[in-house]
Design an enzyme around this catalytic site. Structure first.
Site, short mmCIF file in Angstrom:
data_model
loop_
_atom_site.label_atom_id
_atom_site.label_comp_id
_atom_site.label_asym_id
_atom_site.label_seq_id
_atom_site.Cartn_x
_atom_site.Cartn_y
_atom_site.Cartn_z
N CYS A 94 0.68 -1.18 0.03
CA CYS A 94 0.01 0.02 -0.05
C CYS A 94 1.04 1.32 0.15
O CYS A 94 0.37 2.36 -0.35
CB CYS A 94 -0.94 0.16 1.27
SG CYS A 94 -1.96 -1.24 1.43
N ASP B 155 2.24 2.46 2.40
CA ASP B 155 2.72 2.85 4.02
C ASP B 155 2.50 2.09 4.89
O ASP B 155 1.38 1.25 4.90
CB ASP B 155 2.25 4.50 4.11
CG ASP B 155 0.82 4.63 3.64
OD1 ASP B 155 -0.03 3.56 3.57
OD2 ASP B 155 0.30 5.63 3.65
N CYS C 87 5.57 7.99 3.26
CA CYS C 87 5.99 9.46 2.59
C CYS C 87 6.14 10.34 3.88
O CYS C 87 6.03 10.01 5.02
CB CYS C 87 4.78 10.34 2.06
SG CYS C 87 3.17 10.06 2.59
N CYS D 9 -3.00 9.45 6.21
CA CYS D 9 -1.79 9.35 7.10
C CYS D 9 -2.05 9.49 8.68
O CYS D 9 -1.74 8.44 9.23
CB CYS D 9 -0.60 10.12 6.70
SG CYS D 9 0.08 10.04 5.15
#
Ligand SMILES: Cc1ncc(COP(=O)(O)O)c(C=O)c1O
Ligand code: FES
Lengths: 304, 405
Positions: free
Chosen positions: A35, A37, A62, A106
């Protein structure tokens, strides 16, 4: 380049609490390498008080994934597990002075890792209830999975309904084409054909449904009624609205709180304006009383 | 803290306008503002300059006639015009052949056309980004309106054998278009000696301004314009000419021809030095695409177990500009379609970084990048749950065990 806040950059360049944690007794793993992350949160919890004494993380991801992880470890230290459980993904984003809509996931991952770690500590099963699709609506950070699920669950068939249920499409409207595509797909599953609003979109002429022109007092009452009707929604989003003045066709209001970006504010105002027009049967404009204030707010939301 | 002098290694995204290009353009914003179509001397001089620019672009492409050059507003417009023209001109043909690694300018258009009922054949690539020409031969038929295959890939620089593929299309009576946006200006092209029917160019990839493109249309190829209106570009692209940009592109074409040798030797040597320098010290990193068959200026390196956007942010902090095929840089959830098409494992696909050089790149810059990259990679790997003390954790997908799949 993303429009990251200084706080995000600072946490990315100097991440706190990284690497394995000696004596950790709670671990939460979420995400996966495919994915793009993945986050491991490690906590050291006092078994008596359930206070989080230390927190570390390891993240593959990221800039904002690393910054969100770093922020999370700072936020939870000193909290009890029950307190930590109350942290929402918005809290993580707020701690960082905001995240771009594409990057809100995130912060969601941070919250999930936290829940996974708490479940791990308590010996509970934790399962993720959230699947993510590609971001469709940038104004309101709504992804395709969310839109699909909502259409399916509520048997929606128009873009307008999708907007009412998910907010997607309620801002700049540039995402209407992808929303129509999702509608086409999901409606086909249930054997229906999506019919674009087409003619309907040209909005029934306001005058048609409009009541007779209101007297001044009745008009003010109506305006107040509309404001009262929208307040609960705003309050739920941690915002508020106040009627300041009425200058002919211009209805001046103060919007406060959940101004999480100028587009959001514009969308809110546009929504209220539509309701006003419907209620009054005439064209009016809903405008912020303090333009200057609105601007300060917008630039804060973007944070440089 | 003093900010380091910037190093621009993202020339496949866009290039700096050459100062000579800008200088040539400036008069056409001021004293030479006329409309080339007008019947007075204001327009006349512009008309003459446009003609000269057209000749320069013709030379760069090795086209037989200057009337084969159509100026457009960008590479994307050229791609759309070519494909849609082929469909309109041959309404009985409902198929298109392209590849899975094209630029979105072609891929998104094809997706839309598919929804409208066209059949799209997307040729697959192998792990070095190469095509299987037998697969191609199988789908070539008189039902195909156009083949659209890029000359060089924007992410890896890898070439497709477009000259050969155009011959095959021609033999089958099928139109052939190539998106040569990344190739033009970097390698020798001699269209007159090929069977390529249409070719797209974008000015901003060869030190001309943004917002100017070219579509080459071979003489006698049936053509239907995208924009109808005035008689500009012989009626093939209506709209008053963007005179300053066309003139700028003319100069850029001339400069590109002068620099071609430099590109092929010096720039290539710098690129090779960059790759070798990084790969010598960074473990678990490799070049994507085909190292033996690609643009001289492009290096695409996959760094395993870390994520591209994070690498770019740390590079940027040192003034180094590059780009990445990671999902996070685009806001989508998937890493680049080019990396996935080549079967690059997910452990590496999210960590690809493209360095694209230009004729302005210096050896000193390359040395700075070679020094900068290894610590950045090490720093991010230290944060990664997939990385142990000195290497990837054993069986990374298992060692990291999320509570859900
Ligand atoms: C291969 C390729 N085709 C098309 C384009 C689009 O060109 P333009 O930006 O001029 O529309 C690009 C540039 O991004 C490209 O690399
Ligand atoms: S992107 Fe959905 S309304 Fe703006």
């Amino acid at each position: 380049m993303w429009d990251y806040t200084e706080k995000v950059k600072e946490h990315f360049y100097n991440p706190r609490n990284t690497g394995p944690l000696e004596g950790a007794n709670a671990t939460g793993d979420v995400g996966s390498i495919s994915c793009g992350d993945a986050l491991r949160l490690m906590l050291k919890v006092d078994p008596v008080t359930e206070i989080i004494q230390d927190a570390h993380f390891q993240t593959f991801g990221c800039g904002s994934a690393i910054a969100s992880s770093s922020a999370l470890t700072e936020m939870v230290k000193g909290m009890t597990l029950d307190e930590a459980k109350q942290i929402s993904n918005q809290d993580i984003a707020d701690f960082l002075d905001g995240l771009p809509p594409e990057k809100m996931h995130c912060s969601v991952m941070g919250r999930e890792a936290l829940h996974a770690a708490i479940a791990n500590y308590r010996g509970e099963e934790w399962s993720d209830d959230h699947e993510e699709g590609a971001l469709v609506c940038k104004c309101f950070a709504v992804d395709s999975q969310m839109i699909e699920d909502t259409i399916r669950a509520n048997k929606l068939s128009t873009v307008e309904e999708v907007t009412n249920y998910t907010k997607a499409g309620g801002g700049c409207s540039t995402c209407h084409e992808p929303i129509e595509e999702i509608l086409t797909k999901v409606m086909a599953e249930r054997g229906e054909t999506f019919v674009p609003a087409g003619a309907k979109k040209a909005k029934p002429a306001v005058a048609e449904a409009a009541p007779a022109k209101l007297g001044t007092l009745a008009r003010i009452r109506k305006i107040e009624e509309v404001i009262a009707a929208v307040r609960p929604t705003l309050l739920a989003d941690r915002g508020d609205i106040e009627l300041v003045d009425i200058e002919g066709k211009n209805i001046l209001v103060n919007l406060s709180g959940a101004c999480s970006g100028c587009q959001m504010e514009a969308a809110t105002l546009a929504g209220i304006q539509t309701k006003m027009i419907e209620a009054l049967g005439e064209f009016v404009r809903v405008v912020p009383a303090a333009k200057a204030q609105a601007h300060a707010c917008a630039s804060h939301a973007h944070g440089g | 803290m003093s900010t380091p002098t910037p190093i621009y290694l993202d020339n496949n995204a866009t290039t700096a306008c050459d100062p000579k290009v800008v200088e040539a353009m400036l008069p056409y914003f001021t004293e030479q503002f006329g409309n080339a179509s007008s019947m007075h001397s204001f327009g006349n001089k512009v008309g003459v300059a446009l003609k000269a620019a057209r000749t320069k672009v013709q030379k760069l492409l090795g086209a037989e006639f200057d009337s084969e050059i159509v100026f457009t507003s960008c590479g994307t417009e050229s791609d759309s015009t070519a494909i849609l023209s082929a469909l309109k001109a041959q309404p009985d043909r409902k198929e298109i052949i392209t590849t899975v690694v094209e630029h979105p300018a072609v891929l998104s258009l094809c997706e839309q056309l598919e929804k409208e009922g066209y059949t799209i054949h997307r040729l697959k690539v192998d792990n070095k980004g190469g095509l299987n020409l037998d697969d191609y031969a199988k789908v070539l038929s008189d039902k195909v309106a156009v083949v659209s295959v890029m000359w060089a890939n924007n992410e890896t620089g890898t070439y497709f054998p477009v000259v050969e593929m155009a011959e095959m299309a021609n033999a089958a009576g099928v139109l052939f278009h190539t998106d040569a946006v990344q190739a033009v200006g970097k390698i020798d092209i001699n269209l007159a000696a090929t069977k390529i029917d249409m070719l797209s160019v974008s000015g901003h990839k060869l030190h001309a301004p943004k917002g100017i493109g070219v579509l080459y249309v071979r003489r006698a190829v049936r053509f239907r314009p995208l924009l109808r209106g005035g008689h500009q570009e012989r009626g093939r692209r209506a709209g008053t000419e963007n005179a300053p940009s066309i003139i700028g592109l003319g100069v850029a074409a001339e400069l590109a021809m002068e620099a071609m040798e430099h590109e092929r030797t010096y720039v290539k040597a710098l690129r090779d030095k960059l790759e070798a320098g990084i790969l010598a010290v960074v473990p678990h990193a490799f070049v994507t695409g085909n190292p033996d068959n690609r643009l001289p200026n492009t290096a695409n390196i996959a760094f395993e177990y870390i994520e591209g956007e994070a690498i770019l942010m740390l590079l940027n902090k040192q003034g180094i500009a590059a780009s990445s095929g990671s999902a996070c840089t685009s806001g989508s959830l998937e890493p680049s379609h080019v990396m996935r098409a080549m079967g690059i494992p997910y452990t590496a696909a999210h960590g690809t970084v493209r360095f694209s050089l230009s004729r302005y790149t210096t050896e000193e810059e390359i040395e700075r990048v070679i020094t900068a990259v290894p610590p950045i990679v090490a720093q991010l790997r230290k944060l990664s749950p997939y990385w142990g003390e000195n290497g990837p954790v054993a069986d990374p997908e298992k060692a990291f065990a999320p509570a859900y799949a």
